[in-house]
Design a protein around this motif. Structure first.
Motif, PDB file in Angstrom:
ATOM      1  N   GLU A 246       0.822  -1.211   0.000  1.00  0.00           N
ATOM      2  CA  GLU A 246       0.000   0.000   0.000  1.00  0.00           C
ATOM      3  C   GLU A 246       0.857   1.262   0.000  1.00  0.00           C
ATOM      4  O   GLU A 246       0.400   2.328  -0.424  1.00  0.00           O
ATOM      5  N   HIS A 251       0.242   1.912  -5.992  1.00  0.00           N
ATOM      6  CA  HIS A 251      -0.450   0.702  -5.532  1.00  0.00           C
ATOM      7  C   HIS A 251      -1.849   0.606  -6.130  1.00  0.00           C
ATOM      8  O   HIS A 251      -2.270  -0.473  -6.561  1.00  0.00           O
ATOM      9  N   ALA A 252      -2.567   1.728  -6.164  1.00  0.00           N
ATOM     10  CA  ALA A 252      -3.918   1.722  -6.731  1.00  0.00           C
ATOM     11  C   ALA A 252      -3.882   1.719  -8.243  1.00  0.00           C
ATOM     12  O   ALA A 252      -4.883   1.416  -8.889  1.00  0.00           O
ATOM     13  N   SER A 256      -7.453   1.626 -14.428  1.00  0.00           N
ATOM     14  CA  SER A 256      -8.114   0.411 -13.944  1.00  0.00           C
ATOM     15  C   SER A 256      -7.310  -0.834 -14.249  1.00  0.00           C
ATOM     16  O   SER A 256      -7.312  -1.790 -13.484  1.00  0.00           O
ATOM     17  N   SER A 259      -4.629  -1.331 -11.630  1.00  0.00           N
ATOM     18  CA  SER A 259      -5.164  -1.878 -10.402  1.00  0.00           C
ATOM     19  C   SER A 259      -5.388  -3.379 -10.513  1.00  0.00           C
ATOM     20  O   SER A 259      -5.104  -4.128  -9.598  1.00  0.00           O
ATOM     21  N   GLU A 263      -3.672  -6.455  -8.135  1.00  0.00           N
ATOM     22  CA  GLU A 263      -4.496  -7.300  -7.299  1.00  0.00           C
ATOM     23  C   GLU A 263      -4.428  -8.764  -7.658  1.00  0.00           C
ATOM     24  O   GLU A 263      -4.948  -9.618  -6.954  1.00  0.00           O
TER      25      GLU A 263
END
Length: 264
Positions: A246, A251-252, A256, A259, A263
């Motif tokens: 994080e 990190h995010a 899209s 991300s 993940e």
């Protein structure tokens, strides 16, 4: 005896033995590509792809922070062929237009840069390329098709150093070019002349390694995250560059698709 074309002849330098054909089909299926081509190394894939897409007088946009071998080729060798380049912040699509030139032909990024693990706004790169008529290339070595499939995101060519995760046994050196058939065919034509073909036995070994890729990468990803978390808390470590943490500035993800990559 009837023959089709020169490329139908089972001549090893042309990367068209049964072992090559089987491996190409395996790679196509993994990344959802129209065509695939294996090479003698990851740098053979990168250099041949760039020399197939670009000609003397052309200009290339490149993500800053690239793998050293790629950077050296683009900055040190391509100018000798009359090809220039400009580094861009691959997380900031609004800044790319300013670096375009009338002779800009392609844009090059890495799924995760080696070694600092910086990300790019992948969907924006693909969309920008389509809108501006550029060829989009991405080095997908560190993510592998398990974690990210660039062709499905709109990239024209996806490149790999298969010596690493795809093979996974540290017993061969190999590369791969995947993507639109039109461009892979151009790369193959150039590769036939440059001679960076992969030995048929290495094809067999790479095909063997790919069979365990999903299992290996799952374990490697879990281990890497645990190690990164441990090191981040260690008093002797000032910073850990790992997108799964994080604390990583991306990190995010800038988009899209980024991300989704983190993940996985």
């Amino acid at each position: 005896m009837e023959t089709g074309s020169y490329h139908d002849v089972r001549y090893i330098r042309l990367n068209n033995t049964p072992n090559h054909a089987s491996l190409h089909a395996q790679l196509r299926a993994m990344e959802g590509a129209e065509a695939a081509l294996v090479t003698a190394s990851g740098m053979a894939a990168i250099s041949t792809a760039l020399l197939s897409v670009l000609s003397s007088g052309d200009h290339l946009l490149v993500q800053n922070g690239l793998y050293g071998g790629t950077h050296d080729f683009i900055a040190g060798d391509l100018p000798k062929f009359g090809i220039t380049s400009t580094s861009i912040d691959a997380t900031d699509p609004s800044s790319w237009e300013a670096h375009l030139r009338p002779n800009t032909r392609a844009i090059y990024v890495e799924t995760m840069t080696n070694p600092l693990l910086q990300l790019a706004d992948y969907e924006a790169v693909a969309e920008f390329s389509r809108r501006k008529g550029l060829v989009s290339l991405i080095d997908n070595t560190l993510a592998t098709p398990i974690n990210f499939r660039p062709i499905e995101r709109g990239f024209d060519l996806s490149l790999h150093s298969c010596s690493k995760y795809l093979n996974g046994h540290s017993d061969i050196v190999a590369g791969a070019v995947l993507g639109r058939e039109e461009w892979v065919n151009r790369v193959k034509h150039r590769l036939d002349h440059l001679g960076g073909s992969l030995d048929p036995h290495a094809c067999f070994l790479l095909s063997r390694g790919i069979k365990t890729l999903a299992l290996r990468l799952r374990a490697q990803s879990q281990s890497a995250l645990e190690i990164a978390r441990f090191l981040e808390k260690h008093p002797a470590i000032s910073r850990v560059n790992y997108p799964g943490l994080e604390s990583h500035p991306q990190h995010a993800g800038p988009g899209s698709s980024s991300s989704a990559l983190v993940e996985c």
